[in-house]
Design a protein around this motif. Sequence first.
Motif, short mmCIF file in Angstrom:
data_model
loop_
_atom_site.label_atom_id
_atom_site.label_comp_id
_atom_site.label_asym_id
_atom_site.label_seq_id
_atom_site.Cartn_x
_atom_site.Cartn_y
_atom_site.Cartn_z
N ILE A 65 0.83 -1.21 0.00
CA ILE A 65 0.00 0.00 0.00
C ILE A 65 0.86 1.26 0.00
N LEU A 66 1.86 1.29 0.87
CA LEU A 66 2.72 2.48 0.94
C LEU A 66 3.50 2.67 -0.36
N GLY A 67 4.01 1.59 -0.94
CA GLY A 67 4.75 1.69 -2.19
C GLY A 67 3.90 2.23 -3.31
N ARG A 68 2.68 1.72 -3.41
CA ARG A 68 1.79 2.20 -4.47
C ARG A 68 1.39 3.65 -4.23
N TYR A 72 2.26 6.68 -6.78
CA TYR A 72 1.17 7.43 -7.41
C TYR A 72 1.37 8.94 -7.24
N VAL A 73 1.68 9.35 -6.00
CA VAL A 73 1.72 10.79 -5.73
C VAL A 73 3.05 11.45 -6.07
N THR A 74 4.04 10.65 -6.38
CA THR A 74 5.33 11.25 -6.77
C THR A 74 5.61 11.08 -8.25
N ALA A 75 5.40 9.88 -8.78
CA ALA A 75 5.75 9.62 -10.18
C ALA A 75 4.60 9.89 -11.13
N ILE A 88 -2.78 7.42 5.28
CA ILE A 88 -3.69 6.66 4.43
C ILE A 88 -3.60 5.17 4.77
N TRP A 89 -2.38 4.66 4.94
CA TRP A 89 -2.22 3.26 5.32
C TRP A 89 -2.85 2.99 6.70
N GLU A 90 -2.61 3.87 7.66
CA GLU A 90 -3.14 3.68 9.01
C GLU A 90 -4.66 3.66 8.99
N SER A 91 -5.28 4.53 8.19
CA SER A 91 -6.74 4.57 8.12
C SER A 91 -7.30 3.31 7.47
N LEU A 92 -6.59 2.76 6.47
CA LEU A 92 -7.02 1.50 5.88
C LEU A 92 -6.90 0.37 6.90
N LEU A 153 -7.20 5.82 -4.76
CA LEU A 153 -7.85 4.75 -4.00
C LEU A 153 -7.80 3.42 -4.74
N GLY A 154 -8.23 3.45 -6.00
CA GLY A 154 -8.27 2.22 -6.78
C GLY A 154 -6.90 1.67 -7.11
N TYR A 155 -5.95 2.57 -7.35
CA TYR A 155 -4.59 2.16 -7.69
C TYR A 155 -3.95 1.40 -6.54
N MET A 156 -4.18 1.87 -5.32
CA MET A 156 -3.59 1.21 -4.15
C MET A 156 -4.21 -0.16 -3.92
N ALA A 157 -5.52 -0.29 -4.15
CA ALA A 157 -6.24 -1.51 -3.76
C ALA A 157 -6.42 -2.53 -4.88
#
Length: 309
Positions: A65-68, A72-75, A88-92, A153-157
Amino acid sequence: MPLQPSSAGTWLRAVLLAGVVVLLVSLIVAIILGASALTGGKQESSPKMLKWKDRGTTRNLQEVILGRCYSYVTAHYPELRDKDCLKIWESLKHAFIYKNPCNITAEDYQPLMELASHPIPCNKSLFWSKTNDLVHRYTKSNHNFLTLEDTLLGYMADRISWCGDPSAPGINYESCPKRSECESNPSSVFWKKASKMFAEAACGVVQVMLNGSVETGAFRSSSIFGSIEISNLNPDKVSAVQIWLMHDIGGPQSESCSGHSIKRLKGVLEERNFKITCEENHRPVQLLQCVNNPDHADCRLCSSNVETP
């Protein structure tokens, strides 16, 4: 011969020590017997993980999750670099950890949705049903459109699984429930909530890519698109819905723009006052299909048929 004073003291200490040991042993035995009586003579065992029919939580879920998220937000979308991936990870995690995976609610995911959501530009929303591989090959080659899986959201999951368990360590890596076992499972609730938000954010002209080679019909009322996304499109924000009905190269053409399920879809959209167009084998998408089938007869003349009610 009488005992010497030193010998007598040593003997007395030994007797006292032995008495203390006997007393402690008796006390321990009494405690064990008492505990056994309270538990009916049975030894307590640690609770076992619940067993389900689907695959368990993806290994190294936190790292995935953290890697994705960071990717997403950098590249991909540096304009979202202010997103806090750790939060975001903690909330998931808090949405499902140590919880029975059949008792998940949409409210469990609300903090995650608020942290990870972002605006979707008008005219870019692309919905789909039964075209998973094709629609995402298309959005990877054409960045003018976004599916839910192309959002943060979708990219991470996408293509991963997760579920909790009331017993330690709170995450079940062995199995998770299928939708047929319980609908309120972590994955189903997440995708329904995310799909609702994605539809609510749509504006301008939106597209939906459906599979015209499916024998059971291109449009299904029970699908996520049919049961959630359509009802959450806002007629005040969405000006038109374009249906792209794609047929497999060399596959059956089970349905056309005048087919029975497409008629049902048009009826649902018309009731909500949307303008509708339907196009069979949208040319840019069909050309992408033909990359893998360049010599097939269907690819020699990539024609398209557009129908406007």
